[in-house]
Design a protein around this motif. Structure first.
Motif, PDB file in Angstrom:
ATOM      1  N   ASP A  93      28.065 -32.352  49.611  1.00 51.22           N
ATOM      2  CA  ASP A  93      28.889 -33.214  49.217  1.00 51.22           C
ATOM      3  C   ASP A  93      28.510 -34.508  48.860  1.00 51.22           C
ATOM      4  N   ASP A  94      27.650 -34.934  49.830  1.00 49.79           N
ATOM      5  CA  ASP A  94      26.841 -36.131  49.353  1.00 49.79           C
ATOM      6  C   ASP A  94      26.266 -36.233  48.186  1.00 49.79           C
ATOM      7  N   LEU A  95      25.535 -35.068  47.884  1.00 53.77           N
ATOM      8  CA  LEU A  95      24.895 -34.995  46.508  1.00 53.77           C
ATOM      9  C   LEU A  95      25.872 -35.079  45.309  1.00 53.77           C
ATOM     10  N   ILE A  96      26.964 -34.392  45.494  1.00 53.35           N
ATOM     11  CA  ILE A  96      27.991 -34.409  44.481  1.00 53.35           C
ATOM     12  C   ILE A  96      28.637 -35.893  44.034  1.00 53.35           C
ATOM     13  N   VAL A 155      17.039 -29.274  40.990  1.00 58.43           N
ATOM     14  CA  VAL A 155      17.058 -30.308  40.106  1.00 58.43           C
ATOM     15  C   VAL A 155      18.161 -31.291  40.264  1.00 58.43           C
ATOM     16  N   ALA A 156      19.256 -30.910  40.655  1.00 61.40           N
ATOM     17  CA  ALA A 156      20.311 -31.879  40.920  1.00 61.40           C
ATOM     18  C   ALA A 156      19.830 -33.064  42.120  1.00 61.40           C
ATOM     19  N   GLU A 212      34.975 -35.832  40.122  1.00 61.73           N
ATOM     20  CA  GLU A 212      34.202 -35.128  41.158  1.00 61.73           C
ATOM     21  C   GLU A 212      34.279 -33.511  41.376  1.00 61.73           C
ATOM     22  N   ALA A 213      35.765 -33.352  41.313  1.00 62.99           N
ATOM     23  CA  ALA A 213      36.060 -31.896  41.339  1.00 62.99           C
ATOM     24  C   ALA A 213      35.407 -31.042  40.057  1.00 62.99           C
ATOM     25  N   ASP A 214      35.563 -31.803  38.856  1.00 62.38           N
ATOM     26  CA  ASP A 214      34.760 -31.392  37.792  1.00 62.38           C
ATOM     27  C   ASP A 214      33.440 -31.073  37.873  1.00 62.38           C
ATOM     28  N   LEU A 215      32.747 -31.969  38.621  1.00 53.75           N
ATOM     29  CA  LEU A 215      31.285 -32.098  38.652  1.00 53.75           C
ATOM     30  C   LEU A 215      31.079 -30.885  39.871  1.00 53.75           C
ATOM     31  N   SER A 216      31.760 -30.806  40.618  1.00 54.34           N
ATOM     32  CA  SER A 216      31.362 -29.515  41.770  1.00 54.34           C
ATOM     33  C   SER A 216      31.481 -28.367  41.154  1.00 54.34           C
ATOM     34  N   LEU A 275      25.714 -37.922  42.252  1.00 54.68           N
ATOM     35  CA  LEU A 275      25.591 -37.489  41.031  1.00 54.68           C
ATOM     36  C   LEU A 275      26.866 -38.105  40.326  1.00 54.68           C
ATOM     37  N   TRP A 276      28.122 -37.817  40.756  1.00 57.49           N
ATOM     38  CA  TRP A 276      29.352 -38.505  40.165  1.00 57.49           C
ATOM     39  C   TRP A 276      29.414 -39.802  40.182  1.00 57.49           C
ATOM     40  N   ALA A 277      28.958 -40.582  40.992  1.00 56.90           N
ATOM     41  CA  ALA A 277      28.957 -41.914  40.966  1.00 56.90           C
ATOM     42  C   ALA A 277      27.866 -42.511  39.555  1.00 56.90           C
TER      43      ALA A 277
END
Length: 108
Positions: free
Chosen positions: A54-57, A87-88, A73-77, A60-62
Protein backbone atom coordinates in the motif's frame (compact mmCIF):
# COMPACT_ATOMS: atom_id res chain seq x y z
CA UNK A 1 10.75 10.60 -21.56
CA UNK A 2 11.59 11.21 -17.92
CA UNK A 3 14.15 13.88 -17.08
CA UNK A 4 16.25 12.83 -14.06
CA UNK A 5 17.44 16.44 -13.58
CA UNK A 6 13.83 17.34 -12.78
CA UNK A 7 13.62 14.39 -10.40
CA UNK A 8 11.62 12.37 -12.91
CA UNK A 9 11.52 8.59 -13.22
CA UNK A 10 9.74 6.58 -15.90
CA UNK A 11 7.24 3.89 -14.95
CA UNK A 12 5.42 1.82 -17.58
CA UNK A 13 1.76 1.53 -16.59
CA UNK A 14 -0.52 -0.62 -18.75
CA UNK A 15 2.00 -0.42 -21.58
CA UNK A 16 2.35 3.38 -21.48
CA UNK A 17 5.59 5.05 -20.37
CA UNK A 18 4.68 7.60 -17.70
CA UNK A 19 6.91 10.15 -16.02
CA UNK A 20 6.78 10.43 -12.23
CA UNK A 21 8.05 13.25 -10.03
CA UNK A 22 7.38 14.39 -6.49
CA UNK A 23 6.31 18.00 -5.99
CA UNK A 24 6.19 19.54 -2.52
CA UNK A 25 2.42 19.18 -2.57
CA UNK A 26 2.69 15.51 -3.52
CA UNK A 27 5.19 14.93 -0.71
CA UNK A 28 2.90 16.65 1.81
CA UNK A 29 -0.07 14.54 0.71
CA UNK A 30 2.07 11.42 0.84
CA UNK A 31 3.14 12.15 4.43
CA UNK A 32 -0.51 12.47 5.47
CA UNK A 33 -1.65 9.46 3.43
CA UNK A 34 1.03 7.21 4.94
CA UNK A 35 0.89 8.67 8.45
CA UNK A 36 4.58 9.61 8.34
CA UNK A 37 6.00 11.97 10.94
CA UNK A 38 7.91 13.94 8.32
CA UNK A 39 9.97 13.22 5.23
CA UNK A 40 12.88 11.49 6.96
CA UNK A 41 10.77 8.69 8.50
CA UNK A 42 9.02 8.28 5.15
CA UNK A 43 12.32 7.93 3.30
CA UNK A 44 13.69 5.58 5.97
CA UNK A 45 10.65 3.35 5.59
CA UNK A 46 11.59 2.76 1.97
CA UNK A 47 15.37 2.67 2.49
CA UNK A 48 15.09 -0.03 5.14
CA UNK A 49 12.56 -2.09 3.22
CA UNK A 50 9.91 -1.57 5.90
CA UNK A 51 7.28 -0.46 3.41
CA UNK A 52 4.06 -2.27 2.53
CA UNK A 53 2.49 -2.74 -0.89
CA UNK A 54 0.00 0.00 0.00
CA UNK A 55 2.93 2.36 0.74
CA UNK A 56 4.43 1.54 -2.65
CA UNK A 57 1.17 2.22 -4.48
CA UNK A 58 0.74 5.52 -2.61
CA UNK A 59 4.27 6.66 -3.49
CA UNK A 60 3.99 5.67 -7.14
CA UNK A 61 0.58 7.33 -7.42
CA UNK A 62 1.90 10.53 -5.81
CA UNK A 63 4.72 10.62 -8.37
CA UNK A 64 2.45 9.84 -11.30
CA UNK A 65 -0.24 12.34 -10.33
CA UNK A 66 2.29 15.13 -9.69
CA UNK A 67 3.52 14.56 -13.26
CA UNK A 68 0.00 14.74 -14.69
CA UNK A 69 -1.24 11.14 -14.70
CA UNK A 70 -5.05 11.21 -14.50
CA UNK A 71 -5.65 7.83 -12.86
CA UNK A 72 -6.55 7.18 -9.25
CA UNK A 73 -4.76 5.06 -6.65
CA UNK A 74 -7.40 2.40 -7.28
CA UNK A 75 -6.60 2.52 -11.00
CA UNK A 76 -2.90 2.10 -10.25
CA UNK A 77 -3.51 -0.83 -7.92
CA UNK A 78 -5.28 -2.67 -10.77
CA UNK A 79 -2.81 -1.64 -13.48
CA UNK A 80 -0.06 -3.75 -14.98
CA UNK A 81 3.36 -2.34 -14.12
CA UNK A 82 6.01 -3.46 -16.58
CA UNK A 83 8.51 -5.60 -14.68
CA UNK A 84 6.15 -6.27 -11.80
CA UNK A 85 6.56 -5.42 -8.11
CA UNK A 86 10.37 -5.47 -8.13
CA UNK A 87 10.59 -2.86 -10.90
CA UNK A 88 7.86 -0.82 -9.20
CA UNK A 89 9.86 -0.82 -5.94
CA UNK A 90 13.07 0.07 -7.79
CA UNK A 91 11.34 2.97 -9.55
CA UNK A 92 9.89 4.18 -6.23
CA UNK A 93 13.35 4.14 -4.63
CA UNK A 94 14.82 5.99 -7.59
CA UNK A 95 11.99 8.54 -7.40
CA UNK A 96 12.77 9.29 -3.76
CA UNK A 97 16.51 9.45 -4.45
CA UNK A 98 16.16 11.84 -7.40
CA UNK A 99 13.72 14.03 -5.50
CA UNK A 100 16.45 14.89 -2.99
CA UNK A 101 19.68 14.56 -5.00
CA UNK A 102 20.99 15.26 -8.48
CA UNK A 103 21.44 12.24 -10.72
CA UNK A 104 24.94 10.83 -10.99
CA UNK A 105 26.69 11.31 -14.31
CA UNK A 106 25.99 8.40 -16.61
CA UNK A 107 22.97 7.42 -14.50
CA UNK A 108 19.59 7.00 -16.23
Amino acid sequence: MANPYRGEVCLTVDGVDCAMRLSLGALAQLEVRLGAEGLLPLIERFETGQFKADDLIALLWAGLSAAGWAGSEADLSKAEIAGGPMVAARCAAQLLRLTFTLPESGDD
